[in-house]
Scaffold this active site. Structure first.
Site, mmCIF file in Angstrom:
data_model
loop_
_atom_site.group_PDB
_atom_site.id
_atom_site.type_symbol
_atom_site.label_atom_id
_atom_site.label_comp_id
_atom_site.label_asym_id
_atom_site.label_seq_id
_atom_site.Cartn_x
_atom_site.Cartn_y
_atom_site.Cartn_z
ATOM 1 N N ASP A 66 0.887 -1.166 0.000
ATOM 2 C CA ASP A 66 0.000 0.000 0.000
ATOM 3 C C ASP A 66 0.922 1.212 0.000
ATOM 4 O OD1 ASP A 66 -1.470 2.220 0.746
ATOM 5 O OD2 ASP A 66 -2.548 1.227 2.375
ATOM 6 N N TYR A 89 1.557 1.116 14.881
ATOM 7 C CA TYR A 89 0.583 0.872 13.823
ATOM 8 C C TYR A 89 1.020 1.470 12.485
ATOM 9 C CZ TYR A 89 -3.504 0.832 10.972
ATOM 10 O OH TYR A 89 -4.353 0.616 9.934
ATOM 11 N N LYS A 148 -2.817 -2.521 8.419
ATOM 12 C CA LYS A 148 -2.893 -3.982 8.497
ATOM 13 C C LYS A 148 -2.054 -4.602 7.397
ATOM 14 C CE LYS A 148 -5.509 -5.928 11.652
ATOM 15 N NZ LYS A 148 -5.102 -7.081 12.432
ATOM 16 N N HIS A 192 -5.302 -31.629 -11.102
ATOM 17 C CA HIS A 192 -4.422 -32.768 -11.399
ATOM 18 C C HIS A 192 -3.557 -33.138 -10.185
ATOM 19 C CE1 HIS A 192 -3.028 -35.561 -14.385
ATOM 20 N NE2 HIS A 192 -1.796 -35.407 -13.927
#
Ligand code: F6R
Ligand code: MG
Ligand code: MG
Length: 398
Positions: A11, A229, A232, A243
């Protein structure tokens, strides 16, 4: 030929707030990846977003954790930050780039990484996932269902190649330890760990019959890296299908139930994981534009793109949640959103303090006076009078 599929995700700015990405960010990233392909560093690439996170999907022959590949992604995220996010003052420009200088590998520097080095099978279906407003442990439940739950994956019962089960590599992100657990026999221990989604995270899965890599999930905990912080750790994942591996439909089936995950507003709420379509896919320019995060910065969403690999080239993408069969899941997730939002700041909608991403609440609560409980019981009347008098003084100043 051994091919490495790398997804490096970050981000580096939101438009607006933490809702989405600016199209110019995706365009610039795709241009730079195209140049890297021309130089011969990459076989193929694709750029997409879910919410405010940009995934750089790259195929190459350099192997995992290669400094050229990681350096390329780092430089692209830096440039996108400078030339787009800072230019338009997008929100949280450069948010996930926690270090100044690149030192050979983006692990521990902010971006999320999922890589699988594989011997390409005669036909190689691969699914890449990206989720926003949640954490890597959000993939724990679907990984269990896909690779260990016969009620989800019929092949575990029917296909002899899967009958021996899978090996789960689980990382304890607090103690920095790895557990290797075999299913079906270690299922209960596995569930005992990975039900704690903020701590024990399914990082890789292997097929037991031959040790073939089956899945990889990004596991970098930004808040542990930064010690505060910083958003997230919106995760990405890669899963091989068919397969002798779970079928494409068995992989996707695990997302038909919108399970509760942690993240959402301020990284501090529980909410349903909603499987989302992409709005736009430009296969020519190698760009897909994914979900927006608008209701209470969410709810948490996941996108899935399907590919057929051919000598490392990515034939695709196919938007795999673009099926009316997932409309019901989306509706259910919207209903759960409506239901749980009404709890406002109460648990279990709001996460317990140790799982909240913001470490600022204690500072706010520190302004509220606390009394020793025994002392308070003895002097209750006096304290109440004082509190009322203090409130009256404050009101007279207004
Ligand atoms: C969650 C997220 C957002 C922000 C929220 C407040 O991962 O990114 O929900 O936490 O929008 O953001 P600030 O504190 O930047 O105003
Ligand atoms: Mg953001
Ligand atoms: Mg995000």
């Amino acid at each position: 030929m051994k091919v490495t599929i790398s997804i490096i995700k970050a981000d580096v700015g939101g438009w607006p707030g933490h809702a989405w990405v600016h199209p110019k960010m995706l365009e610039l990233a795709a241009e730079r990846l195209k140049e890297a392909q021309k130089r011969g560093l990459l076989i193929d690439y694709f750029v997409y977003n879910v919410g405010d996170d940009i995934s750089l999907l790259m195929t190459h022959t350099k192997g995992p954790d290669h400094s050229d590949i990681h350096g390329l992604a780092w430089d692209i995220f830096k440039e996108v930050t400078e030339k787009v996010a800072r230019k338009y003052k997008l929100y949280g420009a450069g948010q996930d780039l926690l270090k100044e200088a690149f030192s050979g590998n983006v692990r521990g520097m902010g971006p999320q990484v999922a890589e699988l080095e594989i011997e390409e099978r005669p036909s190689e279906p691969v699914i890449t996932f990206a989720a926003d407003k949640t954490e890597p442990g959000a993939f724990n439940l679907p990984m269990y269902k896909i690779f260990a739950d016969p009620f989800n994956t019929a092949g575990l019962v029917i296909d002899p190649a899967m009958h021996e089960g899978f090996l789960f590599e689980v990382l304890d992100v607090y103690e920095h330890k790895v557990y290797l657990l075999k299913t079906p026999e270690d299922s209960y221990s596995l569930l005992g760990l990975i039900g704690t989604t903020g701590r024990y995270i399914v990082r890789r899965v292997y097929r037991r019959a031959d040790g073939a890599p089956a899945a990889a999930v990004s596991v970098e905990r930004l808040n542990l890296i930064a010690g505060r912080y910083v958003g997230k750790d919106d995760p990405v994942a890669i899963i091989r299908a068919q397969h002798g591996m779970p079928a494409v439909g068995e992989v996707l089936e695990a997302f038909a139930y919108p399970h509760m995950v942690h993240g959402w507003m301020r990284g501090s709420h529980a909410g349903p994981l909603m499987p989302m379509r992409f709005y736009q896919i430009d296969a020519e320019r190698r760009i897909a534009v994914g979900a927006k995060m608008t209701r209470f910065d969410g709810p948490p969403k996941v996108g899935a793109l399907g590919w057929q690999l051919h000598d490392g080239y990515l034939e695709g993408p196919v938007d795999l949640f673009d099926d009316p069969a997932f409309d019901y899941t989306r509706q259910l997730a919207a209903q759960i959103t409506e239901y749980i939002r009404r709890m406002g700041p109460f648990q279990p909608h709001r996460l317990p303090p140790e799982e909240m991403e913001y470490t600022t609440l204690p500072k706010i609560l520190a302004k509220v006076k606390a009394y020793g409980a025994d002392d308070y019981e003895k002097n209750r009347e006096r304290y109440i009078k004082e509190a009322i008098a203090a409130a009256e003084v404050a009101a007279s100043h207004d």
